[in-house]
Design a protein around this motif. Structure first.
Motif, PDB file in Angstrom:
ATOM      1  N   LYS A 117       0.518  -1.379   0.289  1.00  0.00           N
ATOM      2  CA  LYS A 117      -0.419  -0.118  -0.027  1.00  0.00           C
ATOM      3  C   LYS A 117       0.927   1.445   0.152  1.00  0.00           C
ATOM      4  CE  LYS A 117      -3.793   0.144   2.058  1.00  0.00           C
ATOM      5  NZ  LYS A 117      -4.521   0.322   2.628  1.00  0.00           N
ATOM      6  N   ALA A 118       1.866   1.192   0.313  1.00  0.00           N
ATOM      7  CA  ALA A 118       2.921   2.428  -0.032  1.00  0.00           C
ATOM      8  C   ALA A 118       3.322   2.854  -0.826  1.00  0.00           C
ATOM      9  CB  ALA A 118       4.123   1.951   1.585  1.00  0.00           C
ATOM     10  N   ASN A 119       3.400   1.532  -1.759  1.00  0.00           N
ATOM     11  CA  ASN A 119       4.366   1.828  -2.731  1.00  0.00           C
ATOM     12  C   ASN A 119       2.376   1.772  -3.757  1.00  0.00           C
ATOM     13  OD1 ASN A 119       6.925   1.088  -3.177  1.00  0.00           O
ATOM     14  ND2 ASN A 119       6.246   0.296  -1.740  1.00  0.00           N
ATOM     15  N   GLY A 120       1.349   2.131  -3.853  1.00  0.00           N
ATOM     16  CA  GLY A 120       0.764   2.484  -4.617  1.00  0.00           C
ATOM     17  C   GLY A 120      -0.166   1.068  -4.864  1.00  0.00           C
ATOM     18  N   ILE A 121      -0.262   0.363  -4.294  1.00  0.00           N
ATOM     19  CA  ILE A 121      -0.807  -0.721  -4.749  1.00  0.00           C
ATOM     20  C   ILE A 121      -2.102  -1.144  -3.465  1.00  0.00           C
ATOM     21  CG2 ILE A 121      -0.059  -3.380  -5.703  1.00  0.00           C
ATOM     22  CD1 ILE A 121       2.441  -3.213  -5.466  1.00  0.00           C
ATOM     23  N   ARG A 122      -3.148  -1.732  -4.322  1.00  0.00           N
ATOM     24  CA  ARG A 122      -4.418  -1.914  -4.075  1.00  0.00           C
ATOM     25  C   ARG A 122      -4.173  -3.136  -3.198  1.00  0.00           C
ATOM     26  NH1 ARG A 122      -8.833  -1.644  -8.043  1.00  0.00           N
ATOM     27  NH2 ARG A 122      -8.854  -3.160  -8.642  1.00  0.00           N
ATOM     28  N   THR A 123      -4.404  -3.991  -3.042  1.00  0.00           N
ATOM     29  CA  THR A 123      -4.648  -5.327  -1.539  1.00  0.00           C
ATOM     30  C   THR A 123      -5.414  -5.794  -1.442  1.00  0.00           C
ATOM     31  OG1 THR A 123      -4.523  -4.493   0.339  1.00  0.00           O
ATOM     32  CG2 THR A 123      -1.923  -4.633  -0.849  1.00  0.00           C
ATOM     33  N   SER A 124      -5.443  -7.752  -1.897  1.00  0.00           N
ATOM     34  CA  SER A 124      -6.790  -7.784  -1.105  1.00  0.00           C
ATOM     35  C   SER A 124      -6.187 -10.131  -0.899  1.00  0.00           C
ATOM     36  CB  SER A 124      -7.160  -8.805  -2.899  1.00  0.00           C
ATOM     37  OG  SER A 124      -8.519  -9.071  -2.867  1.00  0.00           O
ATOM     38  N   ILE A 125      -6.452 -10.004  -0.077  1.00  0.00           N
ATOM     39  CA  ILE A 125      -6.526 -11.674   0.512  1.00  0.00           C
ATOM     40  C   ILE A 125      -7.568 -11.998   0.119  1.00  0.00           C
ATOM     41  CG2 ILE A 125      -5.840 -12.035   2.877  1.00  0.00           C
ATOM     42  CD1 ILE A 125      -5.898  -9.365   3.774  1.00  0.00           C
ATOM     43  N   PHE A 126      -7.166 -13.202  -0.305  1.00  0.00           N
ATOM     44  CA  PHE A 126      -7.553 -15.247  -0.452  1.00  0.00           C
ATOM     45  C   PHE A 126      -8.360 -15.608   0.527  1.00  0.00           C
ATOM     46  CE2 PHE A 126      -8.049 -19.038  -2.588  1.00  0.00           C
ATOM     47  CZ  PHE A 126      -8.585 -18.527  -3.690  1.00  0.00           C
ATOM     48  N   VAL A 127      -9.424 -15.253   0.977  1.00  0.00           N
ATOM     49  CA  VAL A 127      -9.741 -16.328   2.469  1.00  0.00           C
ATOM     50  C   VAL A 127     -11.251 -17.418   1.899  1.00  0.00           C
ATOM     51  CG1 VAL A 127      -9.676 -13.790   3.700  1.00  0.00           C
ATOM     52  CG2 VAL A 127     -12.118 -14.333   2.418  1.00  0.00           C
ATOM     53  N   ASP A 128     -11.319 -18.144   3.074  1.00  0.00           N
ATOM     54  CA  ASP A 128     -12.590 -18.747   2.653  1.00  0.00           C
ATOM     55  C   ASP A 128     -13.620 -18.144   3.146  1.00  0.00           C
ATOM     56  OD1 ASP A 128     -11.321 -21.156   2.172  1.00  0.00           O
ATOM     57  OD2 ASP A 128      -9.885 -20.773   3.701  1.00  0.00           O
ATOM     58  N   PRO A 129     -15.147 -18.187   2.867  1.00  0.00           N
ATOM     59  CA  PRO A 129     -16.532 -17.374   3.327  1.00  0.00           C
ATOM     60  C   PRO A 129     -16.238 -17.998   5.119  1.00  0.00           C
ATOM     61  CG  PRO A 129     -16.645 -19.479   1.959  1.00  0.00           C
ATOM     62  CD  PRO A 129     -15.247 -19.600   2.625  1.00  0.00           C
ATOM     63  N   ILE A 130     -15.085 -17.872   5.865  1.00  0.00           N
ATOM     64  CA  ILE A 130     -15.831 -17.943   7.361  1.00  0.00           C
ATOM     65  C   ILE A 130     -15.818 -16.138   8.012  1.00  0.00           C
ATOM     66  CG2 ILE A 130     -14.769 -18.880   9.448  1.00  0.00           C
ATOM     67  CD1 ILE A 130     -13.498 -21.103   7.154  1.00  0.00           C
ATOM     68  N   LEU A 131     -16.751 -16.121   8.515  1.00  0.00           N
ATOM     69  CA  LEU A 131     -16.874 -14.739   9.275  1.00  0.00           C
ATOM     70  C   LEU A 131     -15.654 -14.345  10.364  1.00  0.00           C
ATOM     71  CD1 LEU A 131     -20.430 -14.847  10.392  1.00  0.00           C
ATOM     72  CD2 LEU A 131     -19.168 -13.930   8.465  1.00  0.00           C
ATOM     73  N   LYS A 132     -15.245 -14.914  10.223  1.00  0.00           N
ATOM     74  CA  LYS A 132     -13.883 -14.877  11.550  1.00  0.00           C
ATOM     75  C   LYS A 132     -12.546 -14.131  10.488  1.00  0.00           C
ATOM     76  CE  LYS A 132     -12.336 -18.872  12.845  1.00  0.00           C
ATOM     77  NZ  LYS A 132     -12.400 -20.218  14.058  1.00  0.00           N
ATOM     78  N   MET A 133     -12.399 -14.842   9.255  1.00  0.00           N
ATOM     79  CA  MET A 133     -11.457 -14.152   8.463  1.00  0.00           C
ATOM     80  C   MET A 133     -11.320 -13.438   8.330  1.00  0.00           C
ATOM     81  SD  MET A 133      -9.193 -17.260   9.229  1.00  0.00           S
ATOM     82  CE  MET A 133      -9.121 -18.226  10.791  1.00  0.00           C
ATOM     83  N   VAL A 134     -12.293 -13.839   7.513  1.00  0.00           N
ATOM     84  CA  VAL A 134     -13.040 -11.883   7.472  1.00  0.00           C
ATOM     85  C   VAL A 134     -13.150 -10.667   7.589  1.00  0.00           C
ATOM     86  CG1 VAL A 134     -14.806 -10.756   6.055  1.00  0.00           C
ATOM     87  CG2 VAL A 134     -15.081 -12.982   5.522  1.00  0.00           C
ATOM     88  N   GLU A 135     -13.355 -11.008   9.039  1.00  0.00           N
ATOM     89  CA  GLU A 135     -12.889  -9.627   9.986  1.00  0.00           C
ATOM     90  C   GLU A 135     -12.037  -9.732  10.393  1.00  0.00           C
ATOM     91  OE1 GLU A 135     -15.200  -8.868  14.161  1.00  0.00           O
ATOM     92  OE2 GLU A 135     -15.494 -10.453  13.311  1.00  0.00           O
ATOM     93  N   ASN A 136     -11.467 -10.552  10.424  1.00  0.00           N
ATOM     94  CA  ASN A 136      -9.580 -10.349  10.424  1.00  0.00           C
ATOM     95  C   ASN A 136      -9.131  -9.983   9.209  1.00  0.00           C
ATOM     96  OD1 ASN A 136      -8.147 -10.556  13.663  1.00  0.00           O
ATOM     97  ND2 ASN A 136     -10.462 -12.162  13.423  1.00  0.00           N
ATOM     98  N   ALA A 137      -9.159  -9.743   8.612  1.00  0.00           N
ATOM     99  CA  ALA A 137      -8.397  -9.363   6.962  1.00  0.00           C
ATOM    100  C   ALA A 137      -8.514  -8.133   6.860  1.00  0.00           C
ATOM    101  CB  ALA A 137      -9.176 -10.342   5.919  1.00  0.00           C
ATOM    102  N   LYS A 138     -10.081  -7.459   7.461  1.00  0.00           N
ATOM    103  CA  LYS A 138      -9.979  -6.325   7.890  1.00  0.00           C
ATOM    104  C   LYS A 138      -8.829  -5.549   8.992  1.00  0.00           C
ATOM    105  CE  LYS A 138     -11.745  -2.308   7.650  1.00  0.00           C
ATOM    106  NZ  LYS A 138     -11.526  -1.678   6.897  1.00  0.00           N
ATOM    107  N   ASN A 139      -8.422  -6.457   9.901  1.00  0.00           N
ATOM    108  CA  ASN A 139      -7.566  -6.114  10.813  1.00  0.00           C
ATOM    109  C   ASN A 139      -6.320  -5.668   9.752  1.00  0.00           C
ATOM    110  OD1 ASN A 139      -9.735  -5.740  12.516  1.00  0.00           O
ATOM    111  ND2 ASN A 139      -9.481  -7.956  13.462  1.00  0.00           N
ATOM    112  N   THR A 140      -5.679  -6.117   8.883  1.00  0.00           N
ATOM    113  CA  THR A 140      -4.402  -6.526   8.247  1.00  0.00           C
ATOM    114  C   THR A 140      -4.737  -4.990   7.339  1.00  0.00           C
ATOM    115  OG1 THR A 140      -5.787  -7.692   6.148  1.00  0.00           O
ATOM    116  CG2 THR A 140      -4.821  -8.848   8.030  1.00  0.00           C
ATOM    117  N   GLY A 141      -5.170  -4.622   7.272  1.00  0.00           N
ATOM    118  CA  GLY A 141      -5.322  -2.770   6.501  1.00  0.00           C
ATOM    119  C   GLY A 141      -5.435  -3.352   5.101  1.00  0.00           C
ATOM    120  N   ALA A 142      -5.365  -4.293   4.466  1.00  0.00           N
ATOM    121  CA  ALA A 142      -6.058  -5.000   3.478  1.00  0.00           C
ATOM    122  C   ALA A 142      -7.429  -4.354   2.935  1.00  0.00           C
ATOM    123  CB  ALA A 142      -6.404  -6.216   2.966  1.00  0.00           C
TER     124      ALA A 142
END
Length: 238
Positions: free
Chosen positions: A122-147
């Motif tokens: 992100k510091a280099n201007g690149i949009r980031t996405s994380i590959f996740v299973d449809p598990i709510l706690k994984m989605v919630e914590n994906a947000k916490n990584t800054g993705a």
């Protein structure tokens, strides 16, 4: 409208199986954009068994839509992404010997690592996405990584769709609703096809992008083979 990013790995696989440069990966990327695709996806692996690192470099000048580079953020991959600076990088936890991606990130266990990687991209201007299973706690914590986004891993949906599409879509709807509430964007990919894509898109609120490769290339062979056979017959009849 949900954007379509075409994964061109299978074109590289076909090229590499014979050697030479047919089919031409760069020309194929140009063509899918010309035909209306809003993005091009590549997933270079360390052994370069399909897309090669040099392909990614060559594609940089030719992809004028969204350029999405997927992969496991090992050092060589990170260096490549930082060199190319695509529109988006999608982080996938695939093992080096994996035939294809087969699981999403554990965003709790790997939070510190993902946060560090995402911060650099992100510091280099690149949009980031994380590959996740449809598990709510994984989605919630994906947000916490800054993705910026998640990419929902849709193999389970594709497998269950033929038997019970309502049950198949439910965990993805729940994950999407949560992601929307958290303010994180939603992408999706893996085994989406002409058979199941419309139902998926209609039920996932604010689906921004799908990345489709294997099914799209296979369907192109099936739907286009009659025309090519007829063209050969026409030439042989002269």
């Amino acid at each position: 409208m949900t954007k379509l990013s075409v994964n061109i790995n299978k074109i590289a696989t076909l090229r590499n199986s014979r050697g030479g440069d047919t089919p031409n990966v760069i020309q194929f990327a140009k063509d899918v954009q010309r035909f209306g695709a809003q993005g091009v996806t590549v997933h270079p692996r360390p052994d370069e068994r399909h897309i090669r690192y040099q392909d990614v470099r060559d594609l940089k000048a030719e992809v004028y839509t969204e350029f999405n580079i997927e992969g496991n953020p090992i050092k060589s991959f990170m260096d490549l992404v930082l060199e190319i600076k695509p529109t988006q990088v999608t982080l996938v936890p695939d093992a080096e010997d994996a035939i294809t991606s087969n699981a999403g990130w554990d965003t709790i266990k790997h939070k510190a690592f993902l946060t560090e990687v995402i911060t650099e991209f992100k510091a280099n201007g690149i949009r980031t996405s994380i590959f996740v299973d449809p598990i709510l706690k994984m989605v919630e914590n994906a947000k916490n990584t800054g993705a910026d986004r998640i990419e929902l891993y849709t193999e389970a949906y594709a497998e269950d769709y033929v038997n019970n599409r309502e049950a198949a879509i439910k965990p993805y709807v729940d994950a999407a609703v949560l992601a929307n509430g958290l303010g994180i964007g939603i992408n999706a990919g893996h085994d989406l096809s002409l058979d199941n894509i419309e139902f998926f898109q209609k039920h996932i609120p604010n689906l921004l992008e799908v990345s489709i490769g294997h099914a799209l290339i296979a369907e192109s062979l099936y739907l286009g083979i009659e025309n090519v056979v007829q063209m050969y017959l026409h030439r042989l009849s002269k």
